[in-house]
Design an enzyme around this catalytic site. Structure first.
Site, PDB file in Angstrom:
ATOM      1  N   THR A  33       0.825  -1.218   0.000  1.00 52.01           N
ATOM      2  CA  THR A  33       0.000   0.000   0.000  1.00 52.01           C
ATOM      3  C   THR A  33       0.861   1.271   0.000  1.00 52.01           C
ATOM      4  OG1 THR A  33      -0.149  -0.196   2.394  1.00 52.01           O
ATOM      5  CG2 THR A  33      -2.022  -1.008   1.115  1.00 52.01           C
TER       6      THR A  33
ATOM      7  N   ARG B  41     -10.413   5.132   3.006  1.00 51.08           N
ATOM      8  CA  ARG B  41     -10.610   5.685   4.351  1.00 51.08           C
ATOM      9  C   ARG B  41     -11.435   6.962   4.252  1.00 51.08           C
ATOM     10  NH1 ARG B  41      -4.985   4.506   7.580  1.00 51.08           N
ATOM     11  NH2 ARG B  41      -4.041   4.411   5.532  1.00 51.08           N
TER      12      ARG B  41
ATOM     13  N   ASP C 175       9.781  -7.956   2.419  1.00 47.61           N
ATOM     14  CA  ASP C 175       8.506  -8.325   3.040  1.00 47.61           C
ATOM     15  C   ASP C 175       8.794  -8.791   4.464  1.00 47.61           C
ATOM     16  OD1 ASP C 175       6.142  -9.812   3.806  1.00 47.61           O
ATOM     17  OD2 ASP C 175       5.574  -9.629   1.689  1.00 47.61           O
TER      18      ASP C 175
ATOM     19  N   TYR D 260      -7.325  -8.040  10.787  1.00 45.50           N
ATOM     20  CA  TYR D 260      -6.547  -6.878  11.229  1.00 45.50           C
ATOM     21  C   TYR D 260      -6.555  -6.787  12.754  1.00 45.50           C
ATOM     22  CZ  TYR D 260      -5.125  -1.904  11.383  1.00 45.50           C
ATOM     23  OH  TYR D 260      -4.491  -0.709  11.626  1.00 45.50           O
TER      24      TYR D 260
ATOM     25  N   GLY E 297      12.604 -10.699  16.837  1.00 44.97           N
ATOM     26  CA  GLY E 297      13.833 -11.500  16.793  1.00 44.97           C
ATOM     27  C   GLY E 297      15.040 -10.611  16.500  1.00 44.97           C
TER      28      GLY E 297
HETATM   29  P1  NAD Z   1      -0.139   2.394   4.983  1.00 45.48           P
HETATM   30  O1  NAD Z   1      -0.899   1.293   4.333  1.00 45.48           O
HETATM   31  O2  NAD Z   1       0.050   3.655   4.258  1.00 45.48           O
HETATM   32  O3  NAD Z   1       1.299   1.879   5.450  1.00 45.48           O
HETATM   33  C1  NAD Z   1       1.624   0.549   5.691  1.00 45.48           C
HETATM   34  C2  NAD Z   1       2.923   0.247   4.990  1.00 45.48           C
HETATM   35  O4  NAD Z   1       3.302  -1.112   5.256  1.00 45.48           O
HETATM   36  C3  NAD Z   1       2.802   0.365   3.460  1.00 45.48           C
HETATM   37  O5  NAD Z   1       3.878   1.107   2.959  1.00 45.48           O
HETATM   38  C4  NAD Z   1       2.845  -1.078   2.979  1.00 45.48           C
HETATM   39  O6  NAD Z   1       3.340  -1.215   1.666  1.00 45.48           O
HETATM   40  C5  NAD Z   1       3.725  -1.721   4.033  1.00 45.48           C
HETATM   41  N1  NAD Z   1       3.524  -3.168   4.170  1.00 45.48           N
HETATM   42  C6  NAD Z   1       2.350  -3.843   4.243  1.00 45.48           C
HETATM   43  N2  NAD Z   1       2.577  -5.161   4.358  1.00 45.48           N
HETATM   44  C7  NAD Z   1       3.931  -5.321   4.364  1.00 45.48           C
HETATM   45  C8  NAD Z   1       4.792  -6.442   4.453  1.00 45.48           C
HETATM   46  N3  NAD Z   1       4.300  -7.688   4.560  1.00 45.48           N
HETATM   47  N4  NAD Z   1       6.123  -6.233   4.426  1.00 45.48           N
HETATM   48  C9  NAD Z   1       6.635  -4.970   4.304  1.00 45.48           C
HETATM   49  N5  NAD Z   1       5.873  -3.877   4.219  1.00 45.48           N
HETATM   50  C10 NAD Z   1       4.535  -4.050   4.250  1.00 45.48           C
HETATM   51  O7  NAD Z   1      -0.866   2.657   6.389  1.00 45.48           O
HETATM   52  P2  NAD Z   1      -0.531   3.691   7.543  1.00 45.48           P
HETATM   53  O8  NAD Z   1      -1.788   4.419   7.807  1.00 45.48           O
HETATM   54  O9  NAD Z   1       0.715   4.428   7.264  1.00 45.48           O
HETATM   55  O10 NAD Z   1      -0.305   2.691   8.769  1.00 45.48           O
HETATM   56  C11 NAD Z   1       0.978   2.394   9.292  1.00 45.48           C
HETATM   57  C12 NAD Z   1       0.800   1.556  10.563  1.00 45.48           C
HETATM   58  O11 NAD Z   1       0.050   2.283  11.528  1.00 45.48           O
HETATM   59  C13 NAD Z   1       0.075   0.246  10.329  1.00 45.48           C
HETATM   60  O12 NAD Z   1       0.685  -0.763  11.083  1.00 45.48           O
HETATM   61  C14 NAD Z   1      -1.306   0.520  10.856  1.00 45.48           C
HETATM   62  O13 NAD Z   1      -1.924  -0.654  11.324  1.00 45.48           O
HETATM   63  C15 NAD Z   1      -1.040   1.502  11.971  1.00 45.48           C
HETATM   64  N6  NAD Z   1      -2.214   2.339  12.248  1.00 45.48           N
HETATM   65  C16 NAD Z   1      -2.606   3.322  11.377  1.00 45.48           C
HETATM   66  C17 NAD Z   1      -3.746   4.065  11.643  1.00 45.48           C
HETATM   67  C18 NAD Z   1      -4.215   5.167  10.739  1.00 45.48           C
HETATM   68  O14 NAD Z   1      -5.248   5.776  11.021  1.00 45.48           O
HETATM   69  N7  NAD Z   1      -3.533   5.511   9.686  1.00 45.48           N
HETATM   70  C19 NAD Z   1      -4.490   3.800  12.799  1.00 45.48           C
HETATM   71  C20 NAD Z   1      -4.078   2.770  13.640  1.00 45.48           C
HETATM   72  C21 NAD Z   1      -2.927   2.055  13.370  1.00 45.48           C
HETATM   73  N1  UDP Z   2     -16.965   5.836   6.029  1.00 44.25           N
HETATM   74  C1  UDP Z   2     -17.995   6.487   5.338  1.00 44.25           C
HETATM   75  N2  UDP Z   2     -17.812   6.749   4.025  1.00 44.25           N
HETATM   76  C2  UDP Z   2     -16.677   6.445   3.365  1.00 44.25           C
HETATM   77  C3  UDP Z   2     -15.623   5.801   4.066  1.00 44.25           C
HETATM   78  C4  UDP Z   2     -15.813   5.506   5.399  1.00 44.25           C
HETATM   79  O1  UDP Z   2     -19.051   6.798   5.904  1.00 44.25           O
HETATM   80  O2  UDP Z   2     -16.591   6.744   2.158  1.00 44.25           O
HETATM   81  C5  UDP Z   2     -17.154   5.561   7.468  1.00 44.25           C
HETATM   82  C6  UDP Z   2     -16.884   4.117   7.871  1.00 44.25           C
HETATM   83  O3  UDP Z   2     -18.037   3.326   7.720  1.00 44.25           O
HETATM   84  C7  UDP Z   2     -16.490   4.289   9.321  1.00 44.25           C
HETATM   85  C8  UDP Z   2     -15.764   5.645   9.355  1.00 44.25           C
HETATM   86  O4  UDP Z   2     -16.188   6.321   8.170  1.00 44.25           O
HETATM   87  O5  UDP Z   2     -17.622   4.368  10.141  1.00 44.25           O
HETATM   88  C9  UDP Z   2     -14.252   5.554   9.364  1.00 44.25           C
HETATM   89  O6  UDP Z   2     -13.850   4.690   8.337  1.00 44.25           O
HETATM   90  P1  UDP Z   2     -12.330   4.407   7.965  1.00 44.25           P
HETATM   91  O7  UDP Z   2     -12.320   3.326   6.945  1.00 44.25           O
HETATM   92  O8  UDP Z   2     -11.656   5.686   7.631  1.00 44.25           O
HETATM   93  O9  UDP Z   2     -11.652   3.928   9.331  1.00 44.25           O
HETATM   94  P2  UDP Z   2     -12.057   2.875  10.472  1.00 44.25           P
HETATM   95  O10 UDP Z   2     -13.437   2.331  10.230  1.00 44.25           O
HETATM   96  O11 UDP Z   2     -11.012   1.829  10.400  1.00 44.25           O
HETATM   97  O12 UDP Z   2     -12.013   3.683  11.704  1.00 44.25           O
END
Ligand code: NAD
Ligand code: UDP
Length: 313
Positions: free
Chosen positions: A36, A185, A57, A144, A101
Site C-alpha cells: 500500500t 478511508r 517483506d 486486522y 527477533g
Molecule cells: P499504509 O498502508 O500507508 O502503510 C503501511 C505500509 O506497510 C505500506 O507502505 C505497505 O506497503 C507496508 N507493508 C504492508 N505489508 C507489508 C509487508 N508484509 N512487508 C513490508 N511492508 C509491508 O498505512 P498507515 O496508515 O501508514 O499505517 C501504518 C501503521 O500504523 C500500520 O501498522 C497501521 O496498522 C497503523 N495504524 C494506522 C492508523 C491510521 O489511522 N492511519 C491507525 C491505527 C494504526
Molecule cells: N466511512 C464512510 N464513508 C466512506 C468511508 C468511510 O461513511 O466513504 C465511514 C466508515 O463506515 C467508518 C468511518 O467512516 O464508520 C471511518 O472509516 P475508515 O475506513 O476511515 O476507518 P475505520 O473504520 O477503520 O475507523
C-alpha cells in the site's frame, strides 16, 4: 547518530516518520514491500545521505544492525487489509516475530504500531488502555484486529521471556498528506469526492463517530514514546480526543472545499465500530505532556491542499 529501522516506511505514516527522524539527525532504513506504500512517498528523501530504502517483506526475516525499530508494516485501511486477509494476519504476526527477533539479537528498542481496532466496537467510551475491547474474532475485520492483538501479545512475551525493550502504542484514526487516494478511508474519500463535486458516500446514517488525529501529532507521540525509559512499555493510546460524527466530518469537508457535492447514504459495512475516542491521559502523563496540537480544520486544509496538488497539478 542512531540507526533506525522503519518497517512500512514507504506508507502514509512511515514516510512522515522517516522524514522527521532524518531531520532529527538519525540514519533511517525504510523497509517496505510496496503493498500500500510507494517509492513516491519517500522519493524526496532519496538524496539524503542517511536514508536507505529496501524492498523487503516482513514475513521474511531481515538482518541489519540497528538501534531502534518502528514496526509499522501492515495495511491499515479496511479495503486493503481485507483484500488478502491471510496475508494481513501473516504480516502482523510473522512480521512481529521477525522484528522482535531482530530486536532481541541487536538489543534494539522496538515500537509496535498497534491500533484502536484492538478495542473493536467498544462498549466503554472513551477508550482507556485498561479496556480489553469488544472484538468479533470471526468478522471481516478480525484479520486486522486479531492480528494486531496477537502482535501485542508477542511484544509482551518477548519482553517477559527475553527482556526485549518494547513499546506498544495504540494509534487512533490518523489522516494527512500521502494517504493513499484509493484506500477507502473516510478522510481521503470525502476530500476526493468533494474536490470532484461527486456524491459524498456516508455509510450508515453517519451518526457513528471517530476522532481524527493529524499525522504530525502522531509522529511526535511515536518519537516521544520511543524515547521513554525502558520501564515504559505501554500500551499507550495516541490519538486526538476530539470526537466527530461521520456526518459532521462530511459537512466540514464540503464547507472547506466549497464543494457542490451532495450526501448519499450507503449500507454500513459489517462490524463498523459505532464510536471511537481515545482517553489520552496516560500519553499526557508518560510522554511529557504530549497532546495533539493540530485542530481538525487546520489538518483538513493541509490534506485538501495535498490532494488538490496530487489530483490536478
Ligand atoms: P499504509 O498502508 O500507508 O502503510 C503501511 C505500509 O506497510 C505500506 O507502505 C505497505 O506497503 C507496508 N507493508 C504492508 N505489508 C507489508 C509487508 N508484509 N512487508 C513490508 N511492508 C509491508 O498505512 P498507515 O496508515 O501508514 O499505517 C501504518 C501503521 O500504523 C500500520 O501498522 C497501521 O496498522 C497503523 N495504524 C494506522 C492508523 C491510521 O489511522 N492511519 C491507525 C491505527 C494504526
Ligand atoms: N466511512 C464512510 N464513508 C466512506 C468511508 C468511510 O461513511 O466513504 C465511514 C466508515 O463506515 C467508518 C468511518 O467512516 O464508520 C471511518 O472509516 P475508515 O475506513 O476511515 O476507518 P475505520 O473504520 O477503520 O475507523
Amino acid at each position: 547518530m542512531k540507526r533506525i529501522l522503519i518497517t512500512g516506511g514507504a506508507g502514509f505514516i512511515g514516510s512522515h516518520l522517516s522524514e522527521r527522524l532524518l531531520m532529527d539527525g538519525n540514519e533511517v532504513i525504510c523497509l517496505d514491500n510496496y503493498f500500500t506504500g510507494s517509492k513516491e512517498n519517500v522519493s524526496h528523501l532519496f538524496k539524503h545521505p542517511f536514508f536507505e530504502l529496501v524492498r523487503h517483506d516482513v514475513i521474511q526475516p531481515y538482518y541489519a544492525e540497528v538501534d531502534e525499530i518502528y514496526n509499522l508494516a501492515c495495511p491499515a485501511s479496511p479495503i486493503h487489509y481485507q483484500y488478502n486477509a491471510i496475508k494481513t494476519i501473516k504480516t502482523s504476526v510473522m512480521g512481529a516475530i521477525n522484528m522482535l527477533g531482530l530486536a532481541k539479537r541487536t538489543k534494539a528498542k522496538i515500537l509496535q504500531a498497534s491500533t484502536s481496532e484492538v478495542y473493536g466496537d467498544p462498549e466503554v467510551h472513551p477508550q482507556p488502555e485498561s479496556y480489553w475491547g469488544h472484538v468479533n474474532p470471526l468478522g471481516v475485520r478480525s484479520c486486522y484486529d486479531e492480528g494486531k492483538r496477537v502482535a501485542e501479545s508477542l511484544f509482551m512475551n518477548y519482553y517477559w521471556q527475553n527482556k526485549v525493550r518494547i513499546k506498544i502504542v495504540r494509534i487512533f484514526n490518523t489522516y494527512g498528506p500521502r494517504m493513499h487516494p484509493n484506500d477507502g478511508r473516510v478522510v481521503s474519500n470525502f476530500i476526493i469526492q468533494a474536490l470532484e463535486n461527486k456524491d459524498i458516500t456516508i455509510y450508515g446514517d453517519g451518526s457513528q463517530t471517530r476522532s481524527f488525529q493529524y499525522v504530525d501529532d502522531l509522529v511526535e507521540g511515536l518519537i516521544r514514546m520511543m524515547n521513554t525509559d525502558d520501564s515504559i512499555l505501554g500500551p499507550v493510546n495516541i490519538g486526538n480526543p476530539e470526537e466527530f460524527s461521520i456526518l459532521e466530518l462530511a459537512q466540514k469537508v464540503i464547507e472547506l472545499t466549497d464543494s457542490k457535492s451532495k450526501l448519499i447514504f450507503l449500507p454500513l459495512p459489517q462490524d463498523d465500530p459505532t464510536q471511537r475516542q481515545p482517553d489520552i491521559s496516560l500519553a499526557k502523563k508518560l510522554l511529557n505532556n504530549w497532546q495533539p496540537s493540530v485542530q481538525l480544520e487546520e489538518g483538513l486544509l493541509k490534506t485538501i491542499n495535498y490532494f488538490t496538488e496530487k489530483l490536478y497539478k
